[in-house]
Enzyme design. Structure first.
Site, PDB file in Angstrom:
ATOM      1  N   SER A   4       0.824  -1.210   0.000  1.00  0.00           N
ATOM      2  CA  SER A   4       0.000   0.000   0.000  1.00  0.00           C
ATOM      3  C   SER A   4       0.861   1.264   0.000  1.00  0.00           C
ATOM      4  O   SER A   4       2.017   1.257   0.421  1.00  0.00           O
ATOM      5  CB  SER A   4      -0.911   0.017   1.223  1.00  0.00           C
ATOM      6  OG  SER A   4      -1.647  -1.175   1.308  1.00  0.00           O
ATOM      7  N   GLN A   5       0.235   2.349  -0.441  1.00  0.00           N
ATOM      8  CA  GLN A   5       0.878   3.663  -0.449  1.00  0.00           C
ATOM      9  C   GLN A   5       1.192   4.094   0.996  1.00  0.00           C
ATOM     10  O   GLN A   5       0.345   3.933   1.885  1.00  0.00           O
ATOM     11  CB  GLN A   5      -0.137   4.621  -1.071  1.00  0.00           C
ATOM     12  CG  GLN A   5       0.326   6.012  -1.222  1.00  0.00           C
ATOM     13  CD  GLN A   5      -0.822   6.914  -1.654  1.00  0.00           C
ATOM     14  OE1 GLN A   5      -1.939   6.476  -1.888  1.00  0.00           O
ATOM     15  NE2 GLN A   5      -0.522   8.189  -1.751  1.00  0.00           N
TER      16      GLN A   5
END
Ligand code: SAH
Length: 219
Positions: free
Chosen positions: A60-61
């Site tokens: 994930s970011q």
């Protein structure tokens, strides 16, 4: 630029985007995200973006990792369930900020790879399960917090049931393309639900998620 300088820059980018919790920012700056991404993605490891990992999944970011973690409001005493071990990056962030992490992944190879990196980094408060995390981890319930790191079609009921009273779950809910990141708090009555932001995660596949299609096997 060294990795340390890149990590400090990432921290400042997250601060600019509104992450306020100093403990979360410190941990993001300290945990080497480059250890959790494939070799070819390493130049981008400290950029605020999601990246491809094995099995057709993503890490994930960093902004979303920070926001989800901050939204659990951890004080270090909690047992937290993570659904979707993936690269193991989010589990490492959690392991720094709570007492115990239980992480579930449907792909055994991802779980094994994450376990190996965590061992090298010296984490010893993470427990690994391979299976359908939409069913939670009844053996280890209840949880003070739950993070679901893949997109669900609706709030997975078994996970709500495994939250202790007052506990919080962060879960992306929506269709396969767009979701809202929700914070669900278990109360005496029906759970309270807040929307944190819009987001885009890979699919949560399982009994209380999406059915598996041929393109999702990831092998
Ligand atoms: N937290 C991860 C994000 C990984 S992407 C990280 O920091 O890198 C989401 C992960 O959820 C994928 O690895 C996917 O295989 C996994 N997943 C999807 N459905 C699942 C389920 N029902 N149970 C456990 N893991 C699941």
């Amino acid at each position: 630029m060294t990795s340390h300088e890149k990590a400090a820059e990432l921290r400042r980018a997250l601060e600019r985007r509104g992450i306020r919790d100093e403990r979360v920012l410190d941990v993001i700056e300290r945990v080497p995200r480059d250890w959790f991404v494939p070799e070819n993605e390493r130049p981008l490891a400290f950029v605020d973006t999601a990246l491809a990992i094995e099995c057709g999944q993503t890490i994930s970011q960093p902004y979303i990792v920070a926001l989800m973690t901050e939204s659990l409001e951890l004080d270090g005493t909690e047992r937290v369930l993570e659904v979707g071990t993936g690269s193991g990056y989010q589990s490492a962030i959690l392991a720094e900020l709570c007492r115990e992490v239980v992480t579930v992944e449907r792909h055994e190879s991802l779980s094994d790879a994450a376990r190996e990196i965590h061992a090298r980094l010296g984490y010893c408060n993470i427990e690994y399960w391979v299976g359908d995390g939409t069913l939670g981890c009844p053996d280890r319930a209840p949880f003070d917090g739950i993070l679901v790191t893949a997109a669900a079609p609706s709030i997975p009921e078994p996970l709500v049931e495994q939250l202790r009273l007052g506990g919080r779950m962060i879960v992306p809910v929506g269709d396969e393309v767009d979701q809202n990141l929700l914070r669900v708090a278990r109360t005496n009555g029906s759970p309270t639900i807040e929307t944190l932001c819009s987001c885009r995660f890979v699919k949560l596949i399982g009994a209380a998620g999406w059915p598996e299609s041929r393109s999702d096997s990831g092998e």
